[in-house]
Design an enzyme around this catalytic site. Structure first.
Site, mmCIF file in Angstrom:
data_model
loop_
_atom_site.group_PDB
_atom_site.id
_atom_site.type_symbol
_atom_site.label_atom_id
_atom_site.label_comp_id
_atom_site.label_asym_id
_atom_site.label_seq_id
_atom_site.Cartn_x
_atom_site.Cartn_y
_atom_site.Cartn_z
ATOM 1 N N GLU A 467 5.311 30.409 -37.403
ATOM 2 C CA GLU A 467 3.925 30.271 -37.847
ATOM 3 C C GLU A 467 2.963 30.053 -36.686
ATOM 4 O O GLU A 467 1.819 30.530 -36.705
ATOM 5 C CB GLU A 467 3.805 29.140 -38.878
ATOM 6 C CG GLU A 467 4.415 29.476 -40.252
ATOM 7 C CD GLU A 467 5.937 29.512 -40.275
ATOM 8 O OE1 GLU A 467 6.562 29.001 -39.325
ATOM 9 O OE2 GLU A 467 6.512 30.042 -41.243
ATOM 10 N N HIS A 537 7.878 24.543 -52.118
ATOM 11 C CA HIS A 537 7.129 25.746 -52.500
ATOM 12 C C HIS A 537 5.990 25.367 -53.438
ATOM 13 O O HIS A 537 5.535 26.193 -54.213
ATOM 14 C CB HIS A 537 8.042 26.777 -53.173
ATOM 15 C CG HIS A 537 9.094 27.315 -52.262
ATOM 16 N ND1 HIS A 537 10.277 26.668 -52.028
ATOM 17 C CD2 HIS A 537 9.120 28.431 -51.485
ATOM 18 C CE1 HIS A 537 11.004 27.367 -51.165
ATOM 19 N NE2 HIS A 537 10.320 28.444 -50.812
#
Ligand SMILES: Cc1ncc(C[n+]2csc(CCOP(=O)(O)OP(=O)(O)O)c2C)c(N)n1
Ligand SMILES: [Mg+2]
Length: 737
Positions: A467, A537
């Site tokens: 990321e 999530h």
């Protein structure tokens, strides 16, 4: 002479012809050798002067480039003004060689208004000279490396898409002039200790993989503050560790030897300019002045070791070479040094009387001074709201559909846009697409589906699973004028990019006093209510980002708002974090026809999702449909009229809409999906309490997730996240107060 005690006492008098001799030193002429000595000597003297000024409390910090002068000047002489530079703090001599002046450096040291690097905002030795392509540097070690990779990618992109560089009025491009040279390269430097940072390895990986023209320079002075190199680097030698990267040209050089360093840069630059790949220069240097003025290296380095370093002092070495080769004699050196000292004295005198910045300037350039995304000029009417000639309304689309079509329409309109992230491409192995043997993926949520096929693999591509790599490269590209619209696959995994997202992307404009900016868009899939999304999530956490000055944060609750706000984000001149709720991607709630390729919603304008008179709910994201459900039940069962305000944009946020509604209803709930404590609602509640106290008939209430992570088992998820019924109960209690 600076180091006269170490020079031979009797030196030959230089012959008049000496500077016209054609002998060169790894390609450096005798005149260039003198020029190099002048710059290196100036660099050391600026350090010495700053140290003095710090002791006199006329400046507030000092970190020196001492010992690193030869490698810096070698780079400055070997590279070009059309190249790009991401230096680190020991690169004073490089900056001087590129054309920065001692006066400019001292303006930074005193924190002057005219400091060209930051206007008094950054510490000295945080280099940034717009006119020299020296990109604003920060303090976190290593954040420059991925940005340099993005910078090199931008150079390559504009060379392949020269029309994209054209100035266009009406969006960020109006304020972002692009310059590039076809054979440019990007210089990036770091210390031996900094090569331990993960971002360094991520950058090496991408530069190798894409054969990018980047010269990585590790200036190895064997220490990172007090930690020696063998503790940082397995085996003690970074060259050995990186030697397996493909496509690289490698150099390991004595960085205190000017000519050898120059040769290393010349070979590396030629390799990069030929398009063969990146280069890596491992330069062995010394650090004669402790880490900084806050450090005393005698605490951890014995005298003998320090003496060993001193014998390799690059300035002394070059001085001896000039004399030995008859390039300058003792008199010539004295004269040159005297000139440098006079120039420095003059620079110091002027810097010490330079005016300070005015204290009312502190909030300038947090955001673009040129393009105001809250402006009413961006308030447009959705095309799809009007029935076609045959009286039919176009079919309603999901939020996922409209984000995809907005990206497509904007990519058509603006060739500076590139999209990358994990899994965003249709298929990295292009031949499968060409053979039509696969359909293509286009994102784990399919938000970018079809874009690679339509716009090509240099505009839509997969990143490595890293990321920081995504955001760091995007920052470098955006600094050069591209518009990266990158994706973080799940909000839960945004944290490896946090250094780039907090200390870099949103800070580039402010810390450079508006010399640089990086208006990239970072799209992030966020949120829970997924039934099985579990801890990793389902996360929210938007307040972590609304707490960052310089970053716009958007969080739409429906398809139309997503389209209008995403277009605004892309055309905006500020970096934007665009939060997309996964549960809302394909909901029946909030679908809308495509509002057309110019539909925009200005930032900081709330939407009244439902008007009401008895109480207000301030919310956003996936809580909006839940609040509406609860409000309808309140109306039905208790005849209480609830106004639901959907903020849509969290920074900036619409205070006028909040205040207007609370003044009308006198009762307010602030609701969000994120955990309750220290959340976004706390700020809103505090402001209401502070500024609307007289308008309240009841305390400000908050509804939010419990202060735990989201559990996998659906009955646990239900009780953790705020449900319509929680909102209903809170509304009832507030109505009864
Ligand atoms: C991410 C980060 N961690 C820690 C620091 C504090 N710090 C500043 S410089 C430095 C040592 C850097 O050593 P090295 O990379 O070898 O460069 P040198 O100073 O030796 O040239 C440290 C730990 C920082 N600025 N940034
Ligand atoms: Mg070091």
């Amino acid at each position: 002479m600076a180091t006269s005690s170490k020079t031979p006492s009797k030196v030959a008098v230089m012959s008049k012809a000496s500077l016209t001799s054609t002998k060169t030193y790894e390609g450096l002429s005798r005149a260039q050798m003198v020029q190099a000595y002048r710059i290196m000597y100036m660099s050391r003297k600026v350090d010495d002067r700053e140290i003095l000024l710090k002791r006199q409390q006329k400046i507030f910090f000092q970190i020196s480039g001492a010992g690193h002068e030869a490698i810096g000047v070698a780079a400055g002489l070997a590279l070009r003004p059309t190249d790009w530079y991401y230096p680190y703090y020991r690169d004073r001599a490089l900056c001087l060689a590129l054309g920065a002046t001692a006066y400019e450096m001292l303006l930074t040291a005193v924190g002057a208004a005219d400091d060209p690097q930051s206007g008094g905002r950054q510490m000295p030795s945080h280099w940034g000279f717009k006119n020299l392509n020296v990109v604003t540097q920060s303090s976190p070690t290593g954040t420059q490396v991925l940005q340099a990779v993005g910078c090199a990618e931008a150079g390559r992109y504009f060379a392949a898409h020269p029309k994209a560089a054209t100035r266009v009025d009406g969006d960020y491009r109006q304020f972002k002039d692009v310059k590039f040279a076809g054979d440019e390269l990007t210089y990036v430097s770091l210390g031996d200790g900094t090569s331990s940072e993960g971002e360094f390895w991520e950058a090496m990986n991408t530069a190798a993989n894409r054969k990018l023209p980047v010269i990585f320079v590790v200036q190895d002075n064997e220490y990172a503050i007090s930690v020696p190199v063998e503790v940082q680097t397995a085996g003690g030698n970074i060259s050995k560790l990186v030697s397996g990267f493909p496509n690289f040209h490698f150099e390991e050089v004595d960085g205190t030897d000017l000519a050898a360093s120059y040769a290393a840069f010349s070979r590396s630059a030629a390799y990069c300019r030929e398009g063969l790949g990146p280069a890596f220069i491992h330069a062995h240097v010394i650090r004669p002045y402790s880490h900084s003025l806050s450090d005393d290296e005698k605490l951890y380095r014995p005298e003998a070791e320090r003496q060993r370093d001193a014998a390799r002092d690059p300035i002394m070495r070059l001085q001896m070479l000039l004399i030995r080769e008859g390039i300058l004699d003792e008199q010539g050196i004295n004269k040159l040094e005297k000139q440098v000292e006079e120039e420095l004295q003059d620079a110091t005198d002027r810097a010490l009387v330079a005016p300070f910045p005015t204290t009312d300037s502190v909030e300038k350039f947090v955001y673009s001074p040129d393009l105001d995304p809250t402006s009413a000029v961006f308030d447009t009417v959705p095309a799809g709201s009007v029935a076609a000639a045959d009286g039919k309304h176009p079919a309603p689309k999901t939020m996922a559909d409209l984000i995809n079509s907005t990206l497509r329409e904007e990519m058509k309109r603006d060739e500076r846009i590139v999209i990358f992230g994990e899994d965003v491409a249709d298929c990295s192995r292009e031949e499968y697409l060409q053979q039509k043997s696969v359909k293509g993926k286009g994102g784990v949520f399919k938000l970018t589906a079809g874009l690679q096929g339509e716009f090509g693999s240099d505009r839509v591509f997969n990143s490595p699973l890293a990321e920081a790599n995504i955001v760091g490269r995007a920052t470098g590209m955006a600094t050069r004028g591209m518009k990266p619209v990158v994706e973080i696959q799940f909000f839960d995994y945004i944290w490896p990019a946090m250094m780039q997202l907090r200390d870099e992307l949103p800070l580039i404009r402010w810390r450079s006093n508006n010399a640089f900016s990086a208006p990239a868009v970072v799209r992030v899939a966020i949120g829970g209510y997924l039934t099985g999304g579990a801890i990793y999530h389902s996360q929210c956490g938007e307040s972590t980002f609304t707490h960052i000055p310089g970053l716009r944060v958007v969080f739409p609750s429906n398809a139309l708002d997503a389209a209008g706000l995403l277009r605004m984000a892309i055309r905006c001149d500020d970096p934007v974090l665009f939060l997309e709720h996964k549960r809302l991607y394909r909901e029946t709630y909030g679908r809308a026809p495509n509002p057309g390729p110019d539909y925009m919603i200005p930032f900081g304008k709330a939407r009244i999702a439902q008007p009401g008179t008895d109480m207000t709910v301030i919310t956003y994201g996936a809580v909006v449909p839940r609040a509406l459900q609860a409000a309808q039940k309140m109306e039905r069962e208790h005849n209480v009229s609830v106004e639901v305000v959907d903020l849509r944009c969290l920074n900036p946020f619409d205070w006028d809409a909040i205040a207007g509604s609370v003044r009308k209803t006198n009762r307010v709930i602030v609701a969000h999906e994120d955990t309750l404590s220290w959340g976004y609602g706390a700020e809103i509640a505090a402001r209401i309490a502070d500024q609307l106290f007289d308008h309240l008939d009841a305390p400000v209430k908050r509804v939010a997730a419990k202060d735990v992570f989201v559990a996998y088992q659906p009955i646990l998820e239900d009780v953790i996240l705020p449900q319509a019924n929680d909102l209903f109960e809170a509304m009832k209690a507030l109505a009864e107060y």
